[in-house]
Design a protein around this motif. Sequence first.
Motif, PDB file in Angstrom:
ATOM      1  N   ASP A  63      33.531  28.649  43.277  1.00 36.95           N
ATOM      2  CA  ASP A  63      33.033  27.476  43.984  1.00 36.95           C
ATOM      3  C   ASP A  63      34.093  26.825  44.856  1.00 36.95           C
ATOM      4  OD1 ASP A  63      30.585  27.876  42.900  1.00 36.95           O
ATOM      5  OD2 ASP A  63      30.629  26.184  41.506  1.00 36.95           O
ATOM      6  N   ASN A  64      35.382  27.039  44.518  1.00 37.37           N
ATOM      7  CA  ASN A  64      36.438  26.436  45.342  1.00 37.37           C
ATOM      8  C   ASN A  64      36.846  27.335  46.502  1.00 37.37           C
ATOM      9  OD1 ASN A  64      38.018  28.449  44.237  1.00 37.37           O
ATOM     10  ND2 ASN A  64      39.219  27.083  42.917  1.00 37.37           N
ATOM     11  N   GLY A  65      36.123  28.454  46.684  1.00 38.74           N
ATOM     12  CA  GLY A  65      36.372  29.336  47.819  1.00 38.74           C
ATOM     13  C   GLY A  65      37.320  30.486  47.552  1.00 38.74           C
ATOM     14  N   THR A  66      37.873  30.578  46.352  1.00 40.19           N
ATOM     15  CA  THR A  66      38.774  31.694  46.024  1.00 40.19           C
ATOM     16  C   THR A  66      37.984  32.995  45.970  1.00 40.19           C
ATOM     17  OG1 THR A  66      40.205  30.242  44.728  1.00 40.19           O
ATOM     18  CG2 THR A  66      40.393  32.611  44.329  1.00 40.19           C
ATOM     19  N   ILE A  67      38.450  34.011  46.698  1.00 42.08           N
ATOM     20  CA  ILE A  67      37.797  35.321  46.656  1.00 42.08           C
ATOM     21  C   ILE A  67      38.216  36.014  45.363  1.00 42.08           C
ATOM     22  CG2 ILE A  67      37.532  37.559  47.776  1.00 42.08           C
ATOM     23  CD1 ILE A  67      38.136  36.211  50.436  1.00 42.08           C
ATOM     24  N   VAL A 188      54.269  36.211  40.273  1.00 41.62           N
ATOM     25  CA  VAL A 188      53.558  34.973  39.936  1.00 41.62           C
ATOM     26  C   VAL A 188      53.700  34.747  38.439  1.00 41.62           C
ATOM     27  CG1 VAL A 188      51.340  33.780  39.903  1.00 41.62           C
ATOM     28  CG2 VAL A 188      51.923  35.290  41.823  1.00 41.62           C
ATOM     29  N   THR A 189      54.149  33.575  38.064  1.00 46.72           N
ATOM     30  CA  THR A 189      54.326  33.230  36.645  1.00 46.72           C
ATOM     31  C   THR A 189      53.422  32.067  36.280  1.00 46.72           C
ATOM     32  OG1 THR A 189      56.625  33.989  36.606  1.00 46.72           O
ATOM     33  CG2 THR A 189      55.955  32.464  34.881  1.00 46.72           C
ATOM     34  N   GLY A 598      39.893  28.574  30.218  1.00 42.23           N
ATOM     35  CA  GLY A 598      38.795  28.171  31.064  1.00 42.23           C
ATOM     36  C   GLY A 598      39.292  27.557  32.355  1.00 42.23           C
ATOM     37  N   ASN A 599      38.799  28.111  33.471  1.00 45.52           N
ATOM     38  CA  ASN A 599      39.127  27.606  34.815  1.00 45.52           C
ATOM     39  C   ASN A 599      40.632  27.469  35.068  1.00 45.52           C
ATOM     40  OD1 ASN A 599      36.456  27.464  35.606  1.00 45.52           O
ATOM     41  ND2 ASN A 599      36.227  25.297  35.127  1.00 45.52           N
ATOM     42  N   PRO A 600      41.431  28.471  34.712  1.00 44.58           N
ATOM     43  CA  PRO A 600      42.852  28.383  35.055  1.00 44.58           C
ATOM     44  C   PRO A 600      43.036  28.745  36.530  1.00 44.58           C
ATOM     45  CG  PRO A 600      42.426  30.497  34.072  1.00 44.58           C
ATOM     46  CD  PRO A 600      41.102  29.753  34.065  1.00 44.58           C
ATOM     47  N   ALA A 601      44.282  28.667  37.016  1.00 42.12           N
ATOM     48  CA  ALA A 601      44.584  29.257  38.320  1.00 42.12           C
ATOM     49  C   ALA A 601      44.247  30.738  38.252  1.00 42.12           C
ATOM     50  CB  ALA A 601      46.057  29.049  38.650  1.00 42.12           C
ATOM     51  N   ASP A 602      43.768  31.300  39.358  1.00 49.12           N
ATOM     52  CA  ASP A 602      43.311  32.686  39.360  1.00 49.12           C
ATOM     53  C   ASP A 602      44.433  33.616  38.878  1.00 49.12           C
ATOM     54  OD1 ASP A 602      41.423  34.686  39.723  1.00 49.12           O
ATOM     55  OD2 ASP A 602      42.016  35.049  41.807  1.00 49.12           O
ATOM     56  N   ILE A 603      44.161  34.384  37.853  1.00 50.65           N
ATOM     57  CA  ILE A 603      45.163  35.250  37.223  1.00 50.65           C
ATOM     58  C   ILE A 603      44.820  36.706  37.503  1.00 50.65           C
ATOM     59  CG2 ILE A 603      46.188  35.966  35.028  1.00 50.65           C
ATOM     60  CD1 ILE A 603      45.590  33.158  33.967  1.00 50.65           C
ATOM     61  N   TRP A 604      45.838  37.470  37.896  1.00 48.99           N
ATOM     62  CA  TRP A 604      45.671  38.887  38.180  1.00 48.99           C
ATOM     63  C   TRP A 604      46.602  39.699  37.300  1.00 48.99           C
ATOM     64  CZ3 TRP A 604      42.580  41.677  41.617  1.00 48.99           C
ATOM     65  CH2 TRP A 604      41.747  40.915  42.446  1.00 48.99           C
TER      66      TRP A 604
END
Length: 772
Positions: A63-67, A188-189, A598-604
Amino acid sequence: MKITIDNLDGMGAVDYSGTVCADSPLKIERVLNAPSRCSGMLDISAEALAAPARRGRVVVTSDNGTILFTGYVATEPERVYAGVATIGPVYRYAFSAISDEWLLDKQATPLSGAGFALPGGQVLTTLTNRVDCGLFTTSGVEGGAKVGVFEPMQTETWSGNAGRVADAIYAAYRVLNGAVTMQPAGAVTHALSDGDGTLQIAALKTSAVKELANDVTVSGEMEPAAYITEAFAGDGATTVFQLAQTPFRPKKSANSSRLLSDSFNEGAFNSRVWQLTDPGAHLGFGASGLAMTGGNGFDGQTTLTAIDGVEMGGSLVIEAGNLQLGGASTGVVCGLYGGATLSANCLAGYNVRQSDGATVVVPLVNGAEAGTVFTLLSGHTYTLRIRLHCVEAQRVLQAYYAMVDGAVQQFGGGVVAAPMSVVFELQDLGASSNTPATLLYDGAVATSTASCSFVAVNSVQLFGSMGYCRVTQTGSAWVTSTLPSGTRVTRLIGVAGEGVDCTVSATGKVTFMAGRIPVAGEIVTVTYRGQQRAVARLENAASIAAEAAGGAPGTAQWLGKVTSPAARSSMDCENAALAVLSFSASRAAAIAGTYEAGNPADIWPGDVLAIASGGETMNVIVRRVEVANESAWPEMLTYRIAFANDWAEGLGLKLSEAIAADALLPQTALTTVGNVLANLQQLQIVSATGTTLQLDAGMAPPAGGGLEVRRRDWDFGPGVDQDLVLRSPVRNFSIPREAQIERYYVRMYDGSTPPLYSRFSSAVFTDLPVGS
């Protein structure tokens, strides 16, 4: 989540968000250095929407636009019966999509060569360009650390090879929204701490999945071992000589022998093989293959360069066939360059120039002309060959990466210095097929670069045609003859019809051609490498001492095999073992676990979780992530994360628990790598009489040390006398002859206690008459 699907029906991207079934919400699965997947169930019965189509383009955003995901429906969606409504039977559609690299995976992986000591980003970009149809950008691929040796596998998909590149340099790749990116793992940490409430202890589960190990033995591939010089006596009649051992050859694979081959018969340059630089359009195609119609007059600006480098190890043959060169030609043909494509950087190539109105070719060695100038005859067609031989079959050492105390460290890498023999020969194709090739140069360079770029044509101003070119790795054998007159010549190895002297089979059979049989009194010398399984054993002495503090034995042994990156030598195995010890000897070794947020920064995958709990911080690499839409409002995305450190799940180093069955296990563990003396790369037989062998070790032993000669290998050291022949404090020494067939092994040692020795023996095998 918002999901759009373009079914390639002309309607463009259509919003399917409202059709996602609440009891089967969208789920995205991400795996480190592998394609991502998106799956879900769609109910389109109440919407005027088409069923998802195979190859449909899927885009999922938060919803915040993150692909979150982009990819393609890989298979026909499954039609699932959901019951009966007023409109009749109702069906849902279960779909599964694979991330964008699915398009690359559907392309054939071209046969290609290895990358040697190149930045991983460059290797990945080259790999992508070879299969890409212009659909993806690689601008987000960082150069990163250097691979040691990387050879793409034709039987693997693009993502399989790309994953191996990223693993090898401790990086993470992904393909998202039409872009291939790669960055170091841990770039990214995500900091999680129970002290500030960012860590939910109840959602964290960890366990140790392997025991601590502080004594590590690893095996690798078959490696070149002893430097063997084997001498035979000619009698004018014997045509076949059998070597005492099987010569080392590189690992058998589709492209281990034929490194490059192009017949220039497709009407266009193969972009998967060549990089063309031709601002004046002087290189093209004609009835005779590659057509050369001049150049812009400058060195290195009109070139046809192989994309893959050439490792300058073992025996190589560089060949330009059906070559015709016209008047006013200037440039370099079949050049190997150790830097930019300039004549001054040419290790070996054919220099073409004008002399008194005629076109001549001259061997070019280390940027300077050498040997015989040969005048090309107008209208004649030639084959030009360059033969190179280096006693070191593997010049580039493998590099391994591991995370140590939160930072990535490199183990190994570098190159092996070695001399190289070079022979230039020319064959006039108008002569009969058994006419000996014309030798233009037979010499050596004291040291050579470990890998070179191959440039088929460097046209300053070349006119003519080339029917084909080839680069072939023929193994480790090299044959020379000392004639009764004392003259030493190189014997050319090849096949009948190439004007050569002999053939050397994979099993070590040397067969001389008719008319080239060694005469009486001629000494034939074959130089080659033996072979053995690469293996190494290292220990962490500090860990062993700490574990033994309670009185129990402190050694915790582990045996295994390096599967990737390939350990081609014992030195590679030592560096791999050192990398393993960097993470296996820790009390926090082999940690794996899961975490849910729940709803963290996008993690890869490839990100680092810095988990602080109970006053201690643990850095672990994210290996898998599952993103699930919980069908809530506001949006609730649950991230289920699987993490591990290197000992639990290898990244920069892949290991197998099964050590190679033919590995000769070291009885003593090392504590450091490379603690050996130099090998005697240039040991040679100076003379052989009926009573004495005169040898030159090629280098002086260190002060207080010497050269140790034995009748058997692997038993060197003071106090072992049963196979000892002699010890010499000087480089030139003689061995009394005792029998026609003799075998001696030589290593250098120093004056330390205990003494250090060469890693491998230099062996002398003789089958020569013994006289009084």
